[in-house]
Design an enzyme around this catalytic site. Structure first.
Site, mmCIF file in Angstrom:
data_model
loop_
_atom_site.group_PDB
_atom_site.id
_atom_site.type_symbol
_atom_site.label_atom_id
_atom_site.label_comp_id
_atom_site.label_asym_id
_atom_site.label_seq_id
_atom_site.Cartn_x
_atom_site.Cartn_y
_atom_site.Cartn_z
ATOM 1 C CG ASN A 255 -0.679 -0.101 2.145
ATOM 2 O OD1 ASN A 255 0.947 -0.456 2.309
ATOM 3 N ND2 ASN A 255 -0.823 0.082 4.306
ATOM 4 C CG HIS B 90 -6.264 -5.779 6.744
ATOM 5 N ND1 HIS B 90 -5.717 -4.535 6.955
ATOM 6 C CD2 HIS B 90 -7.657 -5.220 7.294
ATOM 7 C CE1 HIS B 90 -6.183 -3.998 7.980
ATOM 8 N NE2 HIS B 90 -7.282 -4.605 8.052
ATOM 9 C CG ASP C 112 1.248 -3.809 10.609
ATOM 10 O OD1 ASP C 112 1.008 -3.125 9.691
ATOM 11 O OD2 ASP C 112 -0.498 -3.959 11.088
HETATM 12 O O1 DOR Z 1 -3.104 0.319 10.779
HETATM 13 C C1 DOR Z 1 -2.472 -0.204 9.949
HETATM 14 N N1 DOR Z 1 -1.423 0.397 8.985
HETATM 15 N N2 DOR Z 1 -3.111 -1.488 9.409
HETATM 16 C C2 DOR Z 1 -3.356 -1.765 8.336
HETATM 17 O O2 DOR Z 1 -3.572 -1.974 7.482
HETATM 18 C C3 DOR Z 1 -2.651 -0.334 6.832
HETATM 19 C C4 DOR Z 1 -1.471 -0.315 7.812
HETATM 20 C C5 DOR Z 1 -0.854 1.786 7.294
HETATM 21 O O3 DOR Z 1 0.164 1.442 6.468
HETATM 22 O O4 DOR Z 1 -0.610 2.165 8.087
#
Ligand code: DOR
Length: 443
Positions: free
Chosen positions: A96, A180, A305
């Site tokens: 992303n 996700h 993450d």
């Molecule tokens: O908290 C999150 N941040 N969850 C996600 O799925 C994406 C991530 C982000 O890229 O900031």
């Protein structure tokens, strides 16, 4: 003539596939060449590891390093420096970014940029609305760790929310698909709850247990129909752990240290938007449920993450504040502290950070201390005790929700394919990362 090695790690407690052993390891050409007695003065470089524990290099299978497109939050250099500073030898990076990693050109661009990384790396291909047919080829390109699907909107625009579209993604290709799992229609319907409260304490109310459970159930059903293995990322509810315990034929499971360490309501009252992540940190009952999943083997891997945002962004009035927190550097300190406090064994931690990633993603030559494997090591001092500090973080955002937390068990050296990437907090002068290799891909 005595055997010669490029590097010898002597006198540590080495966690081998047979269990921990007081032994030495010899490295040649980036690979483990010998485990056992290494003759004195037979190596170019020595690491004296007496009193230390030598683990296989920790693999963080979920990080967001934001490059290209949001380098004001993070980039591949800072993120990978944070990784090796925290004892992590390889990362899998999420799609992303901007542009998102949804085609071969975007993947090639990331791999080229990755020449400046301090740790080994692979990149996810994102599923979007239009690229389903291409995913089968994309997932097999060198440097790709697989396909990632966002079923619920999070940071960035990637989204595959309808059953038909999900089925078409699952029908294209054969590697494990990382998911996700939050139910987009339910998130849209409940969004007003977040707007009305205007504080991050509403985050687990808006993105509630059913938002996660509904999506997880849906995608497991679709995966079974397609006979396609999936990996359910960042599981946050006791109910999903119970359900996924009956889905081990098709689904593997990830949990995150932040969900195993923090809990609502305390984290939101203390940290506000800094505690906001998707899916959310929930209350003590769910935290206990996740730990049951760790202890009982339902959980296959831990990822950080690592998803940095700037302080300015995180301090916006909720829900304008973005979701995500840094974590690649605090993954091991937090989990080693849980080991010190008796919540899991060191062997289980190695299972979650080394054997688990290798097994579920089919990684070549990493994840265990065995002759012929890549010489990736995380050396830890299980007795060291100190506080996590925001000032010590290499991530560009410069903050951590764990600032000031005293933890026991610290990484003291990180070795990537035989080269010292971090020792006593000092990082290597040059980036030394390379793409992770997989059994499924062309290289
Ligand atoms: O908290 C999150 N941040 N969850 C996600 O799925 C994406 C991530 C982000 O890229 O900031």
């Amino acid at each position: 003539m005595a055997e010669t090695y490029d590097l010898a790690i002597r006198g540590g407690r080495v966690v081998t596939p047979s269990g921990p052993a007081e032994t030495s390891v010899g490295v040649r050409d980036g690979r483990i060449a010998a485990i056992g007695d290494i003759p004195a003065a037979s190596a170019g470089e020595e690491i004296e590891a007496a009193g230390l524990t030598v683990l296989p290099g920790a693999i963080d299978t979920q990080v967001h390093f934001r490059e290209p497109g949001a380098e004001h939050k993070e980039d591949l250099a800072h993120g990978s420096r944070a990784a090796v500073a925290g004892g992590v030898t390889a990362v899998f990076e999420m799609p992303n970014t901007n542009p998102p990693t949804v085609d071969a050109a975007a993947l090639a661009d990331k791999l080229e940029r990755a020449g400046g990384m301090w740790c080994d790396h692979a990149f996810f291909a994102g599923a979007d609305r239009d690229n389903h047919a291409a995913l089968a080829e994309l997932e097999l390109l060198p440097g790709c760790c697989g396909v990632k699907v966002f079923m619920g909107s999070s940071t960035g625009g990637l989204l595959v929310d309808e059953d038909g579209a999900l089925a078409s993604v699952l029908a294209s290709g054969r590697r494990r698909v990382a998911i996700h799992a939050e139910d987009e229609p339910r998130l849209v319907e409940r969004r007003r709850l977040a707007d009305e409260e205007g504080h991050a304490r509403a985050h687990p109310v808006w993105r509630d247990v059913d938002s996660a459970l509904l999506a997880t159930r849906r995608v497991v059903g679709l995966a079974r129909e397609a006979n396609r293995p999936i990996h359910v990322l960042h599981v946050t509810t006791a109910e999903e752990i119970a359900f996924l315990g009956s889905a081990k034929d098709i689904a593997t499971v990830e949990c995150l240290p932040q969900h195993l360490t923090l809990e609502a309501p305390d984290c939101y009252e203390r940290l506000g938007g800094y505690a906001q992540v998707n899916p959310p940190i929930r209350d003590a009952r769910h935290r206990a449920g996740l730990w049951a999943g760790v202890v009982q083997g339902v959980v296959d891997v831990l990822g950080s993450d690592h998803a940095p945002h700037t302080r300015e962004e995180k301090e916006r009035r909720y829900p304008a504040s973005p979701s995500g927190m840094p974590g690649v550097q605090t993954l091991l300190p937090l989990m080693l502290n849980h080991v010190a406090e008796g919540r899991l064994t060191l062997e289980r931690l190695v299972d979650l950070l080394c054997y688990g990633p290798q097994r579920i993603y089919n990684i070549r030559g990493k994840g265990r201390i065995a002759v012929g494997y890549d010489a990736d090591f995380t050396l830890v001092d299980l007795a060291a005790r100190r506080a996590i500090g925001a000032a010590d973080q290499h991530a560009k955002c410069g903050w951590t929700p764990f600032d000031g937390m005293e933890t026991t068990g610290w990484p003291v050296a990180t070795v990537v394919r035989g080269r010292v990437a971090m020792r006593d907090g000092e990082l290597a002068a040059e980036p030394l990362g390379a793409p992770v290799r997989f059994w499924d891909t062309a290289a």
